[in-house]
Write a protein that holds these residues in place. Structure first.
Motif, short mmCIF file in Angstrom:
data_model
loop_
_atom_site.label_atom_id
_atom_site.label_comp_id
_atom_site.label_asym_id
_atom_site.label_seq_id
_atom_site.Cartn_x
_atom_site.Cartn_y
_atom_site.Cartn_z
N ARG A 191 0.83 -1.21 0.00
CA ARG A 191 0.00 0.00 0.00
C ARG A 191 0.87 1.26 0.00
O ARG A 191 0.45 2.30 -0.52
N ALA A 192 2.07 1.15 0.55
CA ALA A 192 2.98 2.31 0.56
C ALA A 192 3.44 2.69 -0.83
O ALA A 192 3.97 3.78 -1.03
N VAL B 25 8.44 -0.76 -3.91
CA VAL B 25 8.92 -1.17 -2.60
C VAL B 25 9.56 -2.54 -2.74
O VAL B 25 9.21 -3.32 -3.63
N ALA B 26 10.49 -2.84 -1.86
CA ALA B 26 11.12 -4.15 -1.80
C ALA B 26 11.59 -4.36 -0.37
O ALA B 26 11.59 -3.44 0.45
N THR C 115 11.39 2.00 0.08
CA THR C 115 10.99 2.48 -1.24
C THR C 115 12.22 2.66 -2.11
O THR C 115 13.34 2.77 -1.61
N ASP C 116 12.00 2.73 -3.42
CA ASP C 116 13.15 2.85 -4.33
C ASP C 116 13.78 4.23 -4.31
O ASP C 116 14.81 4.44 -4.95
N ARG D 107 13.52 5.58 1.18
CA ARG D 107 12.82 5.80 2.45
C ARG D 107 12.36 4.47 3.03
O ARG D 107 12.04 3.54 2.31
N PHE D 108 12.30 4.42 4.35
CA PHE D 108 11.89 3.20 5.02
C PHE D 108 10.36 3.11 5.10
O PHE D 108 9.70 4.10 5.42
N VAL D 109 9.84 1.94 4.82
CA VAL D 109 8.42 1.66 5.00
C VAL D 109 8.20 0.98 6.35
O VAL D 109 7.30 1.33 7.11
#
Length: 230
Positions: free
Chosen positions: A96-97, A156-157, A189-190, A193-195
């Motif tokens: 969802r992020a 995201v990964a 995120t690419d 940033r941290f999710v």
């Protein structure tokens, strides 16, 4: 044997199944996860008439996915086990992020992550492969004109890191994970940033220096993973 600062081999095979809106088989070392995306023209009740969409996930392991003997299917117990429930919530939050729900419209995309074979890192493989399956599904919605503007704002990964025998280690397989002094899953995120960060010390508390070393390793590994996704 891989070095402490290396990823296992990762292969992402897209369009692995025929009928899903998006599908990939991600082979991450000896962890293999089938990720499929399904699109429904409805949303959960709390989003009805808001114009916003939703992305969610489900996660399960095949009975023979691990080397520890057959694991009963959740349907046999009539409830999802606690580990699977926790992982699928993580996968849903992570994906969802990546999405602007206002651009998705009132539709839901569900990412099903089925672990065919497990050797550590199934949640990271599910997020990473699920992201690609989600992108494929969105591509098809845009090709059909159902969605006008791409709702995916970034990829995201995820990757695991830890401390094994005092050494910061990237991408823990089962053997490393089972003896790690610290275990940390990093979702990012690419654009850096941290999710989400999920971590704990298994024995002795870890220092800020160890945390900084693990995050630096995770970022290094994730840069390579984002290239694979692309």
């Amino acid at each position: 044997m891989k070095k402490a600062n290396q990823l296992r081999s990762i292969e992402i095979i897209r369009d692995f199944t025929k009928n899903a809106a998006g599908s990939v088989l991600i082979k991450w070392g000896d962890t293999w996860v089938l990720c499929t995306a399904s699109v429904e023209e409805k949303v959960p009740p709390f989003l009805k008439d808001t114009g916003r969409g939703w992305v969610t996930a489900e996660y399960a392991m095949l009975p023979s996915a691990t080397g520890g003997g057959r694991k009963d299917r959740d349907i046999k117990k009539l409830k999802l086990d606690a580990r699977s429930a926790e992982i699928q919530r993580l996968v849903g939050r992570a994906l969802r992020a990546a999405v602007d729900m206002s651009l998705l419209g009132e539709r839901q995309i569900t990412i099903d992550c089925d672990v065919l074979q497990a050797d550590g890192g199934t949640r990271c493989a599910s997020i990473t492969g699920g992201m690609v399956a989600l992108e494929i599904a969105v591509e098809k919605l845009m090709e059909k004109g159902v969605v006008e503007k791409n709702p995916i704002v970034h990829r995201v990964a995820a990757v695991s890191v830890g401390v094994c025998d005092g050494v910061p280690t990237l991408d823990l397989d089962y053997i490393h994970d089972s003896k790690a002094e610290v275990d940390l899953n990093v979702v990012m995120t690419d654009d850096g940033r941290f999710v989400e960060l999920q971590g704990c010390a298994e024995h002795n508390p870890f220092t800020a220096d160890h945390l900084a070393d693990m995050l630096a390793l995770a970022k290094k590994g994730l840069r390579k993973i984002f290239k694979l996704q692309a």
